[in-house]
Design a protein around this motif. Sequence first.
Motif, PDB file in Angstrom:
ATOM      1  N   ARG A 110       0.806  -1.232   0.340  1.00 59.33           N
ATOM      2  CA  ARG A 110      -0.424  -0.127  -0.330  1.00 59.33           C
ATOM      3  C   ARG A 110       1.399   1.230   0.354  1.00 59.33           C
ATOM      4  N   GLY A 111       2.401   1.125  -0.316  1.00 61.81           N
ATOM      5  CA  GLY A 111       3.228   2.436  -0.255  1.00 61.81           C
ATOM      6  C   GLY A 111       3.478   2.859   1.342  1.00 61.81           C
ATOM      7  N   ALA A 112       4.756   4.178   1.090  1.00 64.01           N
ATOM      8  CA  ALA A 112       5.099   4.277   1.920  1.00 64.01           C
ATOM      9  C   ALA A 112       3.817   5.755   2.227  1.00 64.01           C
ATOM     10  N   ALA A 113       4.065   5.901   4.303  1.00 63.14           N
ATOM     11  CA  ALA A 113       2.817   7.036   4.554  1.00 63.14           C
ATOM     12  C   ALA A 113       3.274   6.785   5.797  1.00 63.14           C
ATOM     13  N   PRO A 114       2.779   8.046   6.771  1.00 59.86           N
ATOM     14  CA  PRO A 114       2.918   8.197   8.048  1.00 59.86           C
ATOM     15  C   PRO A 114       2.457   6.977   8.975  1.00 59.86           C
ATOM     16  N   ARG A 115       2.854   6.334   9.801  1.00 58.16           N
ATOM     17  CA  ARG A 115       2.494   4.657  10.369  1.00 58.16           C
ATOM     18  C   ARG A 115       1.225   5.118  11.324  1.00 58.16           C
ATOM     19  N   ASP A 116      -0.168   4.584  11.101  1.00 60.07           N
ATOM     20  CA  ASP A 116      -1.277   4.694  10.798  1.00 60.07           C
ATOM     21  C   ASP A 116      -1.383   3.225  10.252  1.00 60.07           C
ATOM     22  N   HIS A 117      -2.504   2.563  11.152  1.00 59.59           N
ATOM     23  CA  HIS A 117      -2.578   0.843  10.792  1.00 59.59           C
ATOM     24  C   HIS A 117      -3.940   1.194   9.594  1.00 59.59           C
ATOM     25  N   ALA A 118      -5.274   2.109   9.998  1.00 60.97           N
ATOM     26  CA  ALA A 118      -6.012   2.168   9.011  1.00 60.97           C
ATOM     27  C   ALA A 118      -5.438   3.612   7.863  1.00 60.97           C
ATOM     28  N   PHE A 119      -5.535   3.265   6.767  1.00 56.33           N
ATOM     29  CA  PHE A 119      -5.347   3.179   5.166  1.00 56.33           C
ATOM     30  C   PHE A 119      -4.872   4.403   4.927  1.00 56.33           C
ATOM     31  N   PRO A 120      -4.371   4.863   4.395  1.00 63.42           N
ATOM     32  CA  PRO A 120      -3.564   6.193   4.593  1.00 63.42           C
ATOM     33  C   PRO A 120      -4.308   6.477   3.478  1.00 63.42           C
ATOM     34  N   GLY A 121      -4.481   8.632   3.640  1.00 62.80           N
ATOM     35  CA  GLY A 121      -5.502   9.336   3.276  1.00 62.80           C
ATOM     36  C   GLY A 121      -4.668   8.873   1.368  1.00 62.80           C
TER      37      GLY A 121
END
Length: 291
Positions: free
Chosen positions: A93-104
């Motif tokens: 799902r790619g790089a994003a700030p770490r949060d379990h829910a899907f990144p925007g």
Amino acid sequence: MIAYLNGEYLPPEQACVSPLDRGFLFGDGVYEVIPSYDGKLFLLNEHLDRLGRSLAAIRLPDPMPDGGWAEMLERLLQQNPGADRSVYLQVTRGAAPRDHAFPGQATATVFAMVSPIAPQGPAVAGAGVSAITAPDQRWGRCDIKSVALLANVLARQQAADHAAVEAILLRDGLLTEGAASNVFVVTNGVVRTTPLGPAILPGITRAFLLGALRAEGRDCREEPVPEVELRAADEIWLTSSTKEVLPVTRLDGQPVGDGRPGPVWREALDRYRQERYRLMHGSAGRDVTHD
Ligand SMILES: Cc1ncc(COP(=O)(O)O)c(C=O)c1O
């Protein structure tokens, strides 16, 4: 070796992925392994269909629709010439700030690489391979080909610790599958394998082999196999895109059947290779690549 990463073809050591990639942080991704013989991908559509189902199951939009996969994989194989290879591909799902829910907002990471397929060799036909049993400690959606493989890794290591090639997994007294393979058992000439469902991966080799065996009239049943029947089987086989059809002749140190690869396995491997040859060359013949 030349690998593929996000649109580029490059040596793997030059391929960089962010440590914030959700594949790295959460195992949030799916993968495929597709065999290729003489530069031609085998059962490509079946593998891409399963990839599509895995992506849909984890709600990740297909990053390469409209024939993009086939084009990329063909190009990658051209850059890695050789006879028998397997292509590994993964989508996270790619790089994003770490949060379990899907990144925007995140762009999927697509990675692919090519490896040789080790030939089965005469030792296998002569002696078969060893396997152990282990409890199936995986999650409830084993039908998704997820990169989150920790339970499979631990089971395979347990097998390796016992000089065995595979761990055959048991849940609630029933066979599920191998840590990286589907499992078939033969009892009095009847071939059985675990039915499809969330407990196992719908193996491409499994489906292809069932079709090939049924076409010649072999009684093949997709039904639950209790542990006692696994242990009492005349033959046990493992199937996967890189293992083809592999005879297990020792289970937890005990002989399977008479302790030698069985006649139904020989027939199954022959049928599998004949059918593969027919499909890839459009005519009857025998694929002897792995003899
Ligand atoms: C858990 C599991 N089951 C079954 C298989 C066999 O699937 P296929 O025949 O599509 O390679 C694999 C392949 O790696 C696997 O990892």
